[in-house]
Design a protein around this motif. Sequence first.
Motif, PDB file in Angstrom:
ATOM      1  N   GLU A 155       7.363 -29.770  18.383  1.00 56.10           N
ATOM      2  CA  GLU A 155       7.137 -28.392  18.804  1.00 56.10           C
ATOM      3  C   GLU A 155       5.835 -27.828  18.241  1.00 56.10           C
ATOM      4  N   LEU A 156       5.427 -28.306  17.070  1.00 56.04           N
ATOM      5  CA  LEU A 156       4.182 -27.821  16.466  1.00 56.04           C
ATOM      6  C   LEU A 156       2.950 -28.417  17.119  1.00 56.04           C
ATOM      7  N   ARG A 157       3.097 -29.633  17.645  1.00 57.65           N
ATOM      8  CA  ARG A 157       1.922 -30.346  18.162  1.00 57.65           C
ATOM      9  C   ARG A 157       1.250 -29.590  19.297  1.00 57.65           C
ATOM     10  N   SER A 158       2.045 -29.052  20.226  1.00 58.70           N
ATOM     11  CA  SER A 158       1.477 -28.392  21.396  1.00 58.70           C
ATOM     12  C   SER A 158       0.675 -27.139  21.046  1.00 58.70           C
ATOM     13  N   PRO A 159       1.236 -26.177  20.295  1.00 59.46           N
ATOM     14  CA  PRO A 159       0.427 -24.991  19.969  1.00 59.46           C
ATOM     15  C   PRO A 159      -0.754 -25.300  19.062  1.00 59.46           C
ATOM     16  N   SER A 162      -3.517 -26.615  21.140  1.00 52.22           N
ATOM     17  CA  SER A 162      -4.151 -25.518  21.874  1.00 52.22           C
ATOM     18  C   SER A 162      -5.073 -24.712  20.965  1.00 52.22           C
ATOM     19  N   VAL A 163      -4.593 -24.369  19.773  1.00 55.22           N
ATOM     20  CA  VAL A 163      -5.406 -23.590  18.827  1.00 55.22           C
ATOM     21  C   VAL A 163      -6.672 -24.343  18.466  1.00 55.22           C
ATOM     22  N   LYS A 164      -6.508 -25.627  18.165  1.00 64.44           N
ATOM     23  CA  LYS A 164      -7.674 -26.441  17.809  1.00 64.44           C
ATOM     24  C   LYS A 164      -8.667 -26.531  18.962  1.00 64.44           C
ATOM     25  N   GLY A 165      -8.141 -26.758  20.178  1.00 64.63           N
ATOM     26  CA  GLY A 165      -9.027 -26.912  21.336  1.00 64.63           C
ATOM     27  C   GLY A 165      -9.812 -25.653  21.651  1.00 64.63           C
ATOM     28  N   PHE A 166      -9.119 -24.516  21.686  1.00 68.60           N
ATOM     29  CA  PHE A 166      -9.805 -23.268  22.041  1.00 68.60           C
ATOM     30  C   PHE A 166     -10.791 -22.833  20.966  1.00 68.60           C
ATOM     31  N   LEU A 186      -8.832 -16.133  22.984  1.00 64.91           N
ATOM     32  CA  LEU A 186      -8.339 -15.628  21.706  1.00 64.91           C
ATOM     33  C   LEU A 186      -6.888 -15.161  21.815  1.00 64.91           C
ATOM     34  N   GLU A 187      -6.509 -14.586  22.951  1.00 60.53           N
ATOM     35  CA  GLU A 187      -5.111 -14.192  23.151  1.00 60.53           C
ATOM     36  C   GLU A 187      -4.201 -15.414  23.176  1.00 60.53           C
ATOM     37  N   ALA A 191      -1.208 -16.195  20.519  1.00 59.28           N
ATOM     38  CA  ALA A 191       0.164 -16.487  20.940  1.00 59.28           C
ATOM     39  C   ALA A 191       0.648 -17.810  20.359  1.00 59.28           C
ATOM     40  N   ASP A 192      -0.226 -18.819  20.382  1.00 60.85           N
ATOM     41  CA  ASP A 192       0.166 -20.125  19.843  1.00 60.85           C
ATOM     42  C   ASP A 192       0.310 -20.084  18.318  1.00 60.85           C
ATOM     43  N   ALA A 193      -0.538 -19.304  17.649  1.00 59.84           N
ATOM     44  CA  ALA A 193      -0.400 -19.159  16.199  1.00 59.84           C
ATOM     45  C   ALA A 193       0.922 -18.464  15.860  1.00 59.84           C
ATOM     46  N   HIS A 194       1.316 -17.496  16.682  1.00 55.01           N
ATOM     47  CA  HIS A 194       2.604 -16.824  16.483  1.00 55.01           C
ATOM     48  C   HIS A 194       3.747 -17.815  16.654  1.00 55.01           C
ATOM     49  N   ARG A 195       3.616 -18.697  17.635  1.00 55.44           N
ATOM     50  CA  ARG A 195       4.650 -19.709  17.867  1.00 55.44           C
ATOM     51  C   ARG A 195       4.778 -20.645  16.666  1.00 55.44           C
ATOM     52  N   VAL A 196       3.642 -21.052  16.093  1.00 52.73           N
ATOM     53  CA  VAL A 196       3.661 -21.918  14.909  1.00 52.73           C
ATOM     54  C   VAL A 196       4.341 -21.205  13.736  1.00 52.73           C
ATOM     55  N   THR A 197       3.979 -19.926  13.548  1.00 53.91           N
ATOM     56  CA  THR A 197       4.582 -19.148  12.466  1.00 53.91           C
ATOM     57  C   THR A 197       6.098 -19.063  12.635  1.00 53.91           C
TER      58      THR A 197
END
Length: 371
Positions: A155-159, A162-166, A186-187, A191-197
């Motif tokens: 579950e962590l890999r996907s967000p 995305s964070v790394k790529g953007f 940035l949005e 969102a992906d950082a929130h998902r990781v948290t």
Amino acid sequence: MDARTPDEAGGGPPAGGSERAADGPVVTPDELPDGLVVADADATVICFNAAAAQITGIPAADALGRPLDEALPLQDMEGRRWWRLTDPYGGLAIRRGQPERNLLLGGREVLVSARYLRDGRGGPLRRLVVSLRGTEARRRTEVSHAELIATVAHELRSPLTSVKGFTATLLRKWERFTDDQKRLMLETVDADAHRVTRLIAELLDISRIDSGRLEVRRQRIDMVAAVRRHVQAQITAGRAPGRFMIRVCGALPDLWADPDKVDQVLSNLLENAVRHGEGTVTIEVTAATVTSGEGTAVTVSDEGAGIPEESMGRVFTRFWRGSKRGGTGLGLYIVKGIVEAHGGAITVGRAPAGGAEFRFVLPAATPAFMA
């Protein structure tokens, strides 16, 4: 198979028994679920039950009458001979046994505990009683932990990807993007950082629940206001306002609970109803009677297909998913842990409209500074 020696077998009732013991239910060593090995005062094996034979792979006939260290050649995890290391028949005479630990027997792992029966306090050892258990339960726990790690890692890999790529793209080509494109990226990162948290918070919650260290900091909360706030959050996220109905039945008692954890419960239950259910999601808040007095009950139901009867017993277990619509399968497990940490209870059933119905009850309790 009798754990007593021949002279004891005919000499009246065993210690701790009674004359009428033969008239009541009698449990023989072979009927015990755990392995039982008994050695006499000379360290000779006089009892080796069927479970011990199954766990160790040693036939009872090969163990009975032999010295304990030969019949049950246990080693610790470093390969040292266990009976020589612990020396039950020598050493300190005040010892009463050995706690359960993981040992090796012919290359296989066995859980072993021992009790020393002595003639009087500090007297010589007259019986050594050994309990054996297989490691299947421990393996299941280890598999469960491995599944948890694998699920969270997946579950962590996907967000994170995305964070790394953007962020890498923005750093390399900042000038090439318009303000609207930058905002969109940035949005997405936010969102992906929130998902990781959220995933990390779930993992920490599970750790605290499993270890019994989940802390509850009670404050006075308004359950109705909390429900309305979470419904509004769903509407703000794009859900239709008409999909939610809130019912408040009668006067509610003052409720002292952990507001952050109550928010987790409500968020999970509402998200579960919206994602996996259909139709109107009804949230009903009522007063309830609990063992300690007053309490508050919250029921969340939908009009979907509901949960199959055969699955209801697994709803609050790890990794249970009601459908294939995403999620880690950990939310309801955490919900149950939070509710029970408050001294409450949660149940699942079928709603009047046919969908799933979750109902949790929290005792009114007292504030943390008065507990």
